[in-house]
Design an enzyme around this catalytic site. Structure first.
Site, PDB file in Angstrom:
ATOM      1  N   GLY A 114      27.460  38.722  53.561  1.00  0.00           N
ATOM      2  CA  GLY A 114      27.617  39.670  54.823  1.00  0.00           C
ATOM      3  C   GLY A 114      26.376  38.938  55.862  1.00  0.00           C
ATOM      4  CG  HIS A 115      25.791  41.258  59.475  1.00  0.00           C
ATOM      5  ND1 HIS A 115      24.566  41.902  59.678  1.00  0.00           N
ATOM      6  CD2 HIS A 115      26.707  42.253  59.182  1.00  0.00           C
ATOM      7  CE1 HIS A 115      24.912  43.286  59.530  1.00  0.00           C
ATOM      8  NE2 HIS A 115      26.278  43.563  59.236  1.00  0.00           N
ATOM      9  CG  ASN A 116      21.615  39.682  60.314  1.00  0.00           C
ATOM     10  OD1 ASN A 116      22.653  40.156  61.024  1.00  0.00           O
ATOM     11  ND2 ASN A 116      20.509  39.420  60.812  1.00  0.00           N
TER      12      ASN A 116
END
Lengths: 345, 345, 345
Positions: B245-247
C-alpha cells in the site's frame, strides 16, 4: 516531494484553500511533501502532535494547520483552516489541474481503432492500444498505452483508462471512472458442471456494468455475469488485486480494500466497507453501511450497519472478546482435563 | 530438464563448484534436472535420503553430493562438496551466464522512446514498449516487450524489466532489480474521504522508490505514496500477487511471499519474513527479523525478532497451543453448559 | 441480456435441448437472459420457486423448465426438460457457436513472429502480440492482442489465449486450454538463500506444463519450477488471481477458486476443490476429491476425500463445531477465572 511546474504565492493558496493566511508576499511555493522532506518552497499540513517538532525544525515554506496548532508555528508562514487536511487536498487537486493545463486529446498513430468504433467527442488513446468494433467512447475519455478494449464496449465521458487495461466485449463503463493498469473487466465467470467426469464450462454470456465515478485499482478483476450483469455501483472504490465474481451487484460509494474477494452472485449495499483480504461467499447479501474487518470471511447474510470480524465473520465486538479469551484456552483446557481426570478417579 | 547449449566436462564443473571430483575425462554434461528425469548427460545433486534410491537407479551423469552421501554412489561420477545444493546453484548460475554469452543490447524498432528519455549506456528494449519523457535508464538495463515506463522514471544499471510491466510516472528503481511480468509500480494509493455523501479521492502525489537488488514477482502491485515515497529496501524479495500500500516503507533483505498485503503507511524492518497471504494493518511497525506465519493478520506493532501466527496474529508458540486446544472446545463447552445447568437446579 | 445474431424457432431449440416442446410455430427467439430482464424474444430457464412469480409476470418468449414447474406456466411457450439448467447451457453453447460461424484465422500484420516459430495449421494472432523463437502453435490456436509468448513455448491445438497474456520461455500448454487476460505463466519460482547476509536468488531453470482442457482466470500466476516442471493436470480449472508456486503438481479436473495460493512443491490430486482464498503450505500433498472451505490454511497433508475448513485447516464438521463453541468462549473464560479465584481463596 511533488514539484509543480507553476509556483504559487501565498495569497493564491489562501484563495484556493479558503483559510486565513499570514503571508510574506514575495514567497513562491512550488511543492507539497511530507514534513520530513520539506524545503523553503514546500507547502505542508499539520494537525498531529507528533509532527510539530519536526515541522518546527524544518524549512517548510508554508504550513496549513488549524487554530489549535497555529500557536506552535509563530514566526512561520501559516494558513489557518478548519480542516487542514481537506484544505491541503483541495490545494493539491487545484495545483495538479493547473499543471495539467488544457488536456491534449491525441490519438497515437499506432492505436488500432476499428472503423465501427464511435467517439462522442475528443478522446485520447495511447500507443499500441486496440479498440474493437462497435465500441463507444464518451467525450474526453483518455485511454493509455497498450490497452485492449473489446467489442460493443461503452466508456462514459471523462473516464480514464490507464496503461495495459483489458476490457472484454460488452462491458459498460460509466462517466468519470478511473481504471488502473492491469485491470481485467469482463473475463468469464467461473462456473463448471461435472459431466461424465469432466469439468464442463457453463457459458458466460452476461457482461460487466460499472457505474459513474468508480475507481478500480491495479490488477483487479471483475468477471462478466453468467447471464445478466455484474454491477459496480456509482462512486464505489476498489483497491488493487480485488476479485469480483460473476453476477455480483455492488451498491454505491462502497469501499473494497486490496485483495478482497467476492464469490459469485453476492449483493453488496451502499457505503459498505470491506477491509483488506476480506472474502465473501456467493449468493449472500451484505447490507448497506456494513463494515467488515481485515481478512474476515463472510459466510452468510450481513444486516445493514453491522460491524463484523473473523472467519467465519461474527459481530466485531463479540469476536474481539473471543480473540482475547482465546489466549487463555490452553490453560482452560488443562483445567478441564484435570477435572475430567479427577471425575474419572 | 534444463538443457544448456554449452556442454561441460567434469573438470570444468569441479572448477566451478569447488568440490572434489572423481571424473571420467571424456564425459560431457549438458543439463540439470530433477533426479527422476536424469539422463546420462545430467548433473543432479543429492543431500536427501529419499532421493538416494531413485538416483542410484537413474542414468544421471554426474552427482553433486556431500561426504556422507557419496558412499551410496560408488561407481558413479561424483563431486563431493560441503554444501551440494549451494554448489549446484553456483553451477547453474555459471552455466546460464555461459549460455547467455555476450548480452545483445538491442532496441526494437517498434519501441517508442520519448526524445527526452536518457540512456546511460547500452540498454535493451523489447517490441511495443513505450518509454516516456524524462525517464532515465542505467547502463545495461533490459526492458521486455509490451512495457509501459512513465515519465520521470529512473531505472538503475543492470535492472531487468520483464514483458508487460507497467511503471507509473516518478518511480525510482535501483540497480540490478528484477521486475516480473504484470507488475504495476506507482498506481495511485487508495485513499478517499466521504464529502457530501460521496467518496472523494485524496490526490496521490508521492512516488515509489525501489532500492537495489529487489525482485518483484508477477502481477504484484506497489502503490505510490500520497505524499513522500513508498519504499522497498535493498535486497528485499517480493513474490507474486503481493500488494504494497501507499507510504509503506520496507527494509532490506526482507521476504514477502505470494499474496501478502500491506495496508498503507506500514513500516517493515530488515530480514522480515512474511509467509503467503499474510495481511498487515496500516500505520504499524513490523520489527526486523520478525517471522510471520502464512495467512496471519497483523493488527498491531510487531517487536523485532518476533514469531507470529494467526488472525489476529499472536506469539506463534502460544497460537499453536491455542489451535491445539481449540479442538477440545466443543467438549469443553458441553462440560461448561452441564455445570451451568447443575448450578441452576 | 445476450442477444444472438441468429434468431431460432422453438422447434430448433427443442432439437438442440432435447426436451418436449409446446410451440407457437411463428415465434423466433433471439436472446437469453435473467428472468427479470426477459422480453418476448427471450429464452429463460426456471427450476427455482423464487423465480416463478417474476417469470409468470414477465414477457419471456420461451421457458425451459422441468415437469414439476411446467404447471406454473400454462399458457406460455415451454420446453420441458429433465435438467433445465443443463439444457439451457447446451442451447447457449450451440447458439454461441452458430453466431461465431467459421472462425477466421487471421494473423494481424503488427504481430511479430520469430522466423523460427512454427505453426501446425491455421492460427489467429492479434495485434501487437510477440511470438518468440522456436515456439510451436498447434492447429486452430487463437492468440489475442498484446500477448507475449516466449521462446520454446508449445501451445496445443485449439487453445485460446486472451489479450495480454504473458508466457515465459519453455512453457508447454496442452490442447483446448483457455487462458484469460493478464495471466503470467512461467515467471521465476520464489527461492532465495541468505549468503553473507544477502538474499541470493536460486536459479529457476524448470518450466510450466499445463495439460489439455485447462482454463486459467484473469491475472493468475503459475511459476516455473526450480528444476523439473510445475504441472497443471488435464481439465483443471483455475479462477482469477490464483498463485501456483514453483514445482506444484496439480492433478486432473480440480478446481481452484479465486485468490487461492499454493506454496512451492505442493501436490494436489484429482477433483480437488479449493474454495476462494485458500492457502496451502509447500511440500504437502492434498488427496484427490478433498474439499477445502474458503480462506482455509492447509498446513499439512490432506487425505483423499477429506472435507476441511479453518486455519490451520481441520475436519470441516469439527471446525464448524469449534466455531459455534467459540462464541461461548468469553463466558467460559469468566467461569474459569471465577473458579480459579474461588480455589485460591
Amino acid at each position: 516531494m511533488k514539484l509543480f511546474k507553476h509556483a504559487l504565492a501565498i495569497d493564491e493558496i489562501v484563495a484556493v484553500t479558503g483559510g486565513e493566511g499570514h503571508s510574506k508576499q514575495t514567497l513562491k511555493l512550488d511543492n507539497v511533501c511530507e514534513v520530513s522532506e520539506a524545503n523553503a518552497r514546500s507547502v505542508v499540513f499539520c494537525e498531529q502532535d507528533r509532527l510539530v517538532e519536526t515541522l518546527r525544525q524544518s524549512q517548510a515554506g508554508l504550513i496549513l494547520t488549524n487554530d489549535a496548532f497555529a500557536a506552535h508555528f509563530e514566526n512561520r508562514n501559516v494558513i489557518v483552516c478548519e480542516k487542514p487536511y481537506f484544505s491541503f487536498m483541495k490545494l493539491v487537486s487545484y495545483w495538479l489541474s493547473l499543471d495539467a493545463g488544457e488536456v491534449e486529446y491525441r490519438i497515437h498513430p499506432t492505436a488500432i481503432i476499428d472503423p465501427e468504433a464511435r467517439f462522442e467527442g475528443e478522446v485520447a488513446i495511447g500507443a499500441y492500444s486496440v479498440i474493437e468494433a462497435c465500441t463507444t467512447l464518451g467525450k474526453g475519455v483518455r485511454i493509455g498505452s497498450g490497452c485492449n478494449i473489446g467489442k460493443k464496449v461503452s466508456i462514459g465521458a471523462g473516464s480514464i483508462i490507464h496503461n495495459q487495461v483489458c476490457i472484454y466485449d460488452d462491458t459498460v463503463l460509466g462517466k468519470n471512472c478511473e481504471i488502473h493498469s492491469g485491470v481485467v473487466l469482463g473475463a468469464d465467470g467461473f462456473g463448471y458442471l461435472v459431466l461424465d467426469g469432466r469439468q464442463t464450462k457453463i457459458p458466460q454470456v452476461g457482461n460487466v456494468v460499472v457505474h459513474d465515478d468508480v475507481e478500480i485499482g491495479a490488477n483487479s478483476t471483475v468477471d462478466r455475469a453468467t447471464l445478466g450483469s455484474t454491477v459496480i455501483g456509482k462512486g464505489t472504490k476498489i483497491d488493487n488485486l480485488v476479485q469480483v465474481g460473476h453476477n455480483c451487484v455492488i451498491g454505491e460509494n462502497s469501499v473494497l480494500c486490496a485483495q478482497v474477494g467476492l464469490a459469485g452472485s453476492t449483493i453488496v449495499g451502499d457505503y459498505v466497507y470491506l477491509a483488506g483480504q476480506v472474502g465473501a461467499a456467493g449468493h449472500i447479501t451484505i447490507g448497506s453501511r456494513a463494515m467488515v474487518g481485515a481478512q474476515s470471511g463472510i459466510a452468510g447474510n450481513v444486516p445493514a450497519g453491522a460491524r463484523l470480524f473473523g472467519t467465519p465473520a461474527g459481530d466485531a465486538n463479540q469476536m474481539k472478546r473471543v480473540f482475547v479469551a482465546q489466549k487463555h484456552l490452553p490453560d482452560m483446557l488443562r483445567d478441564y482435563q484435570k477435572r475430567l481426570k479427577e471425575r474419572d478417579q
